[in-house]
Design a protein around this motif. Structure first.
Motif, PDB file in Angstrom:
ATOM      1  N   ILE A 149       0.841  -1.200   0.000  1.00 25.74           N
ATOM      2  CA  ILE A 149       0.000   0.000   0.000  1.00 25.74           C
ATOM      3  C   ILE A 149       0.871   1.242   0.000  1.00 25.74           C
ATOM      4  N   ASP A 150       0.573   2.152  -0.920  1.00 20.50           N
ATOM      5  CA  ASP A 150       1.290   3.422  -1.012  1.00 20.50           C
ATOM      6  C   ASP A 150       0.723   4.375   0.024  1.00 20.50           C
ATOM      7  N   LEU A 151       1.562   4.981   0.833  1.00 21.06           N
ATOM      8  CA  LEU A 151       1.111   5.885   1.895  1.00 21.06           C
ATOM      9  C   LEU A 151       0.881   7.301   1.369  1.00 21.06           C
ATOM     10  N   ALA A 152       0.377   7.426   0.148  1.00 19.65           N
ATOM     11  CA  ALA A 152       0.101   8.765  -0.383  1.00 19.65           C
ATOM     12  C   ALA A 152      -1.013   9.444   0.396  1.00 19.65           C
ATOM     13  N   SER A 153      -1.982   8.653   0.874  1.00 14.95           N
ATOM     14  CA  SER A 153      -3.072   9.235   1.665  1.00 14.95           C
ATOM     15  C   SER A 153      -2.723   9.175   3.134  1.00 14.95           C
ATOM     16  N   ALA A 154      -3.357  10.045   3.909  1.00 15.67           N
ATOM     17  CA  ALA A 154      -3.029  10.154   5.333  1.00 15.67           C
ATOM     18  C   ALA A 154      -3.610   9.014   6.156  1.00 15.67           C
ATOM     19  N   SER A 155      -4.632   8.342   5.651  1.00 17.34           N
ATOM     20  CA  SER A 155      -5.285   7.308   6.436  1.00 17.34           C
ATOM     21  C   SER A 155      -5.627   6.116   5.564  1.00 17.34           C
ATOM     22  N   LEU A 156      -5.914   4.994   6.217  1.00 17.98           N
ATOM     23  CA  LEU A 156      -6.238   3.746   5.547  1.00 17.98           C
ATOM     24  C   LEU A 156      -7.580   3.263   6.060  1.00 17.98           C
ATOM     25  N   VAL A 157      -8.490   2.988   5.137  1.00 19.93           N
ATOM     26  CA  VAL A 157      -9.820   2.520   5.517  1.00 19.93           C
ATOM     27  C   VAL A 157      -9.790   1.007   5.676  1.00 19.93           C
ATOM     28  N   LEU A 158     -10.326   0.525   6.809  1.00 20.48           N
ATOM     29  CA  LEU A 158     -10.398  -0.900   7.107  1.00 20.48           C
ATOM     30  C   LEU A 158     -11.848  -1.347   6.997  1.00 20.48           C
ATOM     31  N   ASN A 184      -0.911  -4.309  14.574  1.00 26.47           N
ATOM     32  CA  ASN A 184       0.304  -4.770  15.275  1.00 26.47           C
ATOM     33  C   ASN A 184       0.034  -5.012  16.750  1.00 26.47           C
ATOM     34  N   GLY A 185      -1.153  -5.558  17.036  1.00 23.97           N
ATOM     35  CA  GLY A 185      -1.505  -5.939  18.393  1.00 23.97           C
ATOM     36  C   GLY A 185      -2.036  -4.817  19.254  1.00 23.97           C
ATOM     37  N   LYS A 186      -2.072  -3.590  18.741  1.00 26.08           N
ATOM     38  CA  LYS A 186      -2.543  -2.457  19.532  1.00 26.08           C
ATOM     39  C   LYS A 186      -3.917  -2.008  19.017  1.00 26.08           C
ATOM     40  N   PRO A 187      -4.889  -1.833  19.932  1.00 23.67           N
ATOM     41  CA  PRO A 187      -6.233  -1.409  19.486  1.00 23.67           C
ATOM     42  C   PRO A 187      -6.200   0.012  18.925  1.00 23.67           C
ATOM     43  N   ILE A 188      -7.072   0.274  17.951  1.00 21.92           N
ATOM     44  CA  ILE A 188      -7.227   1.623  17.399  1.00 21.92           C
ATOM     45  C   ILE A 188      -8.643   2.103  17.706  1.00 21.92           C
ATOM     46  N   ASP A 189      -8.800   3.423  17.719  1.00 25.39           N
ATOM     47  CA  ASP A 189     -10.135   3.990  17.969  1.00 25.39           C
ATOM     48  C   ASP A 189     -11.047   3.681  16.790  1.00 25.39           C
ATOM     49  N   SER A 190     -12.225   3.155  17.100  1.00 19.56           N
ATOM     50  CA  SER A 190     -13.184   2.845  16.039  1.00 19.56           C
ATOM     51  C   SER A 190     -14.572   2.749  16.639  1.00 19.56           C
ATOM     52  N   ALA A 191     -15.585   2.907  15.785  1.00 23.00           N
ATOM     53  CA  ALA A 191     -16.977   2.724  16.207  1.00 23.00           C
ATOM     54  C   ALA A 191     -17.262   1.227  16.207  1.00 23.00           C
ATOM     55  N   VAL A 192     -17.470   0.652  17.379  1.00 21.22           N
ATOM     56  CA  VAL A 192     -17.509  -0.808  17.502  1.00 21.22           C
ATOM     57  C   VAL A 192     -18.707  -1.429  16.812  1.00 21.22           C
ATOM     58  N   PHE A 193     -19.744  -0.648  16.537  1.00 27.13           N
ATOM     59  CA  PHE A 193     -20.913  -1.213  15.876  1.00 27.13           C
ATOM     60  C   PHE A 193     -20.944  -0.872  14.384  1.00 27.13           C
ATOM     61  N   ARG A 194     -19.774  -0.609  13.845  1.00 26.01           N
ATOM     62  CA  ARG A 194     -19.655  -0.439  12.407  1.00 26.01           C
ATOM     63  C   ARG A 194     -18.663  -1.461  11.872  1.00 26.01           C
ATOM     64  N   ARG A 195     -18.768  -1.775  10.605  1.00 23.74           N
ATOM     65  CA  ARG A 195     -17.853  -2.738   9.989  1.00 23.74           C
ATOM     66  C   ARG A 195     -16.707  -2.021   9.271  1.00 23.74           C
ATOM     67  N   GLN A 196     -16.607  -0.723   9.486  1.00 26.68           N
ATOM     68  CA  GLN A 196     -15.514   0.048   8.909  1.00 26.68           C
ATOM     69  C   GLN A 196     -14.762   0.765  10.025  1.00 26.68           C
ATOM     70  N   ALA A 197     -13.489   1.022   9.777  1.00 24.00           N
ATOM     71  CA  ALA A 197     -12.676   1.809  10.704  1.00 24.00           C
ATOM     72  C   ALA A 197     -11.655   2.578   9.875  1.00 24.00           C
ATOM     73  N   LEU A 224     -21.307  -8.246  15.672  1.00 21.54           N
ATOM     74  CA  LEU A 224     -20.958  -6.959  16.278  1.00 21.54           C
ATOM     75  C   LEU A 224     -21.039  -7.055  17.800  1.00 21.54           C
ATOM     76  N   PRO A 225     -20.221  -6.311  18.539  1.00 20.38           N
ATOM     77  CA  PRO A 225     -19.310  -5.251  18.096  1.00 20.38           C
ATOM     78  C   PRO A 225     -17.988  -5.795  17.571  1.00 20.38           C
ATOM     79  N   LEU A 226     -17.375  -5.041  16.664  1.00 19.18           N
ATOM     80  CA  LEU A 226     -16.066  -5.384  16.122  1.00 19.18           C
ATOM     81  C   LEU A 226     -15.003  -4.466  16.724  1.00 19.18           C
ATOM     82  N   ARG A 227     -13.834  -5.051  17.005  1.00 18.23           N
ATOM     83  CA  ARG A 227     -12.707  -4.254  17.531  1.00 18.23           C
ATOM     84  C   ARG A 227     -11.506  -4.490  16.625  1.00 18.23           C
TER      85      ARG A 227
END
Length: 691
Positions: free
Chosen positions: A626-635, A649-662, A642-645
């Motif tokens: 993946i080219d890091l041209a953009s500031a963020s990466l959509v997961l 690299n083993g560290k949690p990221i902030d996300s809306a747990v009841f969405r399938r995107q982060a 649900l909920p999804l977390r």
């Protein structure tokens, strides 16, 4: 001396007799003001703007107006052009009469008239043939009007009745039709055109004879320049202003509400509502844009309420009142429809109030049978054990039906009826049953908004107010303040619709506690939301009740709901402050009897539940560079409970747990391992290389 005294007495007696005769004639033959009273029925916004008008007798558009409501420059132009000595004569201008008579004698024909504005007003009230006898009667009537209603009153009558072409009467109707605005703020060119048109309203109509209208306007402007009413620079600028060449459509905003209120009070000539005119227009434009993307026959309805007194600020019965293909004249705010899952929050509210469950109580989402009734979830999958909070946010059917079975469907229906939102059963003689939890009942958008607005006032439901000046209705306690807070807090955390960021990630956005609903056959898609200040309801569907192609509340109605909330001033959450007695914590923090809710014995089916497959990562693709041209990466993930977390690299990221995107912001190049974990602890990973 004695002779002069006799002449004086005779003159005085003659004057007294004339005055007495005038008073008698005035009493016997008073001016007929009936035409002034016959004006268009007007439905007004809260600020006095006309939302919709219904034509007066004879089909005329005629709106009452006072001199104070008209731009002063128009009044200056009118008097300077029509009657320069208006404020100095008693209704008849003797100088004008003498001048007109002299010109007629010299020329052998009538050269100019001697009509004052007062005489023209008399003619507007009582039209007569243009002959000498009529002119004499108009003079007498003009004097009468001066004595009875004075100069301001005469101006008010003229401004209301003067002809402007076609069925337009009065300066207000003309300004709205030709300029699209009230006459309180006019340009010099607009004021001059409105002065000119009554001279020959049919031959000077700008929508039919634009060149003639412009020439008449310019003539008035030239007269104003010559009289010193305007200066040369103003005159030149006014001449360059385009003259209107079309007539705007008849006023028709909030048409369904206007028609509804007119039918309720057929004798009222003026109905002032609580509608915010600007918000109404923005809502109509937005809904029209959305409706254009729907299939023929489908429509959009919306209702916006200020929670303070339940004043209705916007009312959209459909997006196109005159579109027969979409049944536009059906008022879908008031129509009876199936609410789908939109009633579930009130089932949970009553269950919270009865201490049957708490938001963190564990409930079962498994197959159950209630006598002959065996409901299933929308996706025909089951989540096993979840909290009541999760069950409501995910709109699971089985927990809602089990809770309704516990509190009693008849009691639930009665509570809603007491709050002013009775449910309409398919069979009016039948008793409420469990299917009402899933939309097997009728209600309206108006009633749903009434219920949801109660969440902003500690569970107190009140009638909606449509007319300005109406006082807040008597409240009814739909549920306890604590139960209302629990419900609102849960709905606050419901993820926004797809492609819509949560309020915390959008500038000046309000937190919205909302619920969607989809009726059987996708006929009705609902979204109703509330915050501390406003409640908004949206319905999308087919007024004819036909099946729709997979239309769901979350996809069809929720985006419109959020667009409307973005048009409103920012407001805090209705659940911003916990009430006394609120238990905030996990399941283990609850009293033992509230930690689990077990349905009545015998309700669970013996068949093992079908559990949703584990999660899988759709993007990024495993092994991708993946080219890091953009500031963020959509997961993105599919499947899983649900909920999804999400972890990187083993560290949690902030996300809306009841969405399938982060969204993840990489902090450098190299290898990264993306992992998603679902509500049952199952996981999936993808390894990518960042360059």
């Amino acid at each position: 001396m004695r002779h002069l005294r006799r002449i004086g007495f005779a003159a005085a007696a003659l004057l007294i007799a004339a005055l007495g005769g005038g008073v008698v004639l005035d009493r016997v033959y008073p001016p007929d003001l009936a035409r002034l009273q016959s004006h268009s029925v007007m439905v007004l916004a809260q600020d006095g703007q006309i939302l919709r008008a219904f034509s007066a007798s004879g089909g005329a558009w005629r709106f009452p107006v006072t001199p104070e409501q008209v731009d002063p420059k128009y009044l200056r132009f009118l008097i300077a052009y029509e009657d320069q000595r208006f404020y100095h004569h008693p209704g008849v201008d003797p100088f004008a009469v003498v001048r007109a008579a002299g010109q007629a004698i010299a020329a052998g024909e009538i050269v100019s008239g001697a009509s004052t504005l007062s005489m023209q007003t008399a003619r507007l009230l009582e039209p007569r043939p243009r002959v000498l006898a009529s002119k004499l009667i108009e003079m007498g009537r003009a004097v009468q009007l001066e004595a009875r209603i004075g100069k301001p009153g005469i101006l008010g009558v003229y401004l209301t009745l003067a002809p402007y072409g076609g069925n337009l009467e009065g300066v207000r109707a003309a300004s709205l039709a030709y300029f699209g605005k009230e006459p309180g703020h006019l340009t010099e060119a607009q004021a001059a055109l409105l002065v000119a048109l009554p001279q020959s309203p049919e031959t000077l109509r700008p929508d039919r004879y634009p060149a003639a209208a412009k020439a008449a306007r310019d003539k008035v402007l030239a007269r104003m320049l010559g009289a010193g009413v305007i200066d040369a620079a103003t005159y030149r600028n006014a001449l360059t202003e385009p003259s209107p060449s079309t007539r705007l459509p008849a006023l028709n905003e909030a048409p369904h509400l206007a028609l509804r209120l007119r039918r309720q009070s057929p004798g009222d000539l003026m109905v002032r509502t609580n509608i915010d005119a600007d918000l109404q227009r923005r809502t109509e434009v937005m809904a029209t844009r959305v409706q254009a993307t729907l299939e023929p026959g489908a429509g959009v309805a919306a209702l916006v309420v200020d929670n303070t007194e339940r004043r209705v600020l916007a009312y959209l019965g459909s997006a196109d009142f005159f579109d027969d293909r979409r049944f536009g004249q059906n008022d879908m705010v008031d129509a009876v429809r199936s609410p789908g899952s939109a009633l579930k929050p009130f089932i949970y509210g009553m269950a919270f109030e009865d201490l049957v469950v708490h938001p963190e109580t564990v409930v079962k989402d498994v197959p159950m049978r209630f006598g002959d009734y065996a409901p299933s979830n929308f996706d025909h999958l089951y989540r096993g054990e979840v909290t009541a909070r999760e069950a409501l946010q995910l709109s699971l059917n089985l927990p809602a039906v089990a809770l309704l079975n516990e509190i009693g469907p008849a009691r639930f229906a009665q509570r809603l009826a007491d709050a002013g939102a009775p449910l309409i059963l398919p069979d009016k003689h039948a008793q409420p049953g469990l299917p009402i939890a899933l939309g097997g009942v009728g209600t309206s958008l108006e009633r749903m908004v009434t219920l949801y607005s109660a969440l902003a006032e500690g569970g107190v439901a009140r009638p909606l107010l449509y007319r300005a000046g109406d006082k807040a209705g008597e409240g009814h306690q739909l549920m306890s303040p604590l139960a209302a807070w629990y419900v609102t807090k849960i709905l606050d955390e419901t993820p926004p619709p797809a492609r819509w960021l949560a309020a915390g990630n959008r500038r000046n956005a309000s937190t919205v506690a909302y619920k969607t609903g989809t009726s059987y056959g996708f006929r009705d898609a609902w979204a109703i939301g509330v915050n501390a200040r406003y409640t908004v309801g949206v319905w999308v569907g087919r007024p004819d009740g036909a099946f729709s192609a997979g239309r769901m509340g979350r996809e069809a109605a929720a985006p419109i709901l959020f667009q409307i909330f973005d048009q409103l001033p920012q407001s805090e959450s209705a659940a911003a402050t916990p009430p006394a007695g609120a238990i905030i914590g996990s399941t283990n923090d609850l009293p033992v009897n509230l930690r689990r809710f077990d349905p009545q014995p015998g309700l669970e089916n013996e068949a093992a539940p079908q559990v949703l497959a584990g999660p899988a990562i759709q993007s990024p693709v495993d092994g991708a560079t993946i080219d890091l041209a953009s500031a963020s990466l959509v997961l993105n993930a599919r499947g899983g409970v649900l909920p999804l977390r999400w972890l990187v690299n083993g560290k949690p990221i902030d996300s809306a747990v009841f969405r399938r995107q982060a969204e993840w912001q990489p902090d450098g190049r190299g290898a990264a391992r993306v992992t998603v974990v679902d509500g049952l602890g199952r996981s999936a990973s993808a390894e990518v290389w960042l360059k």
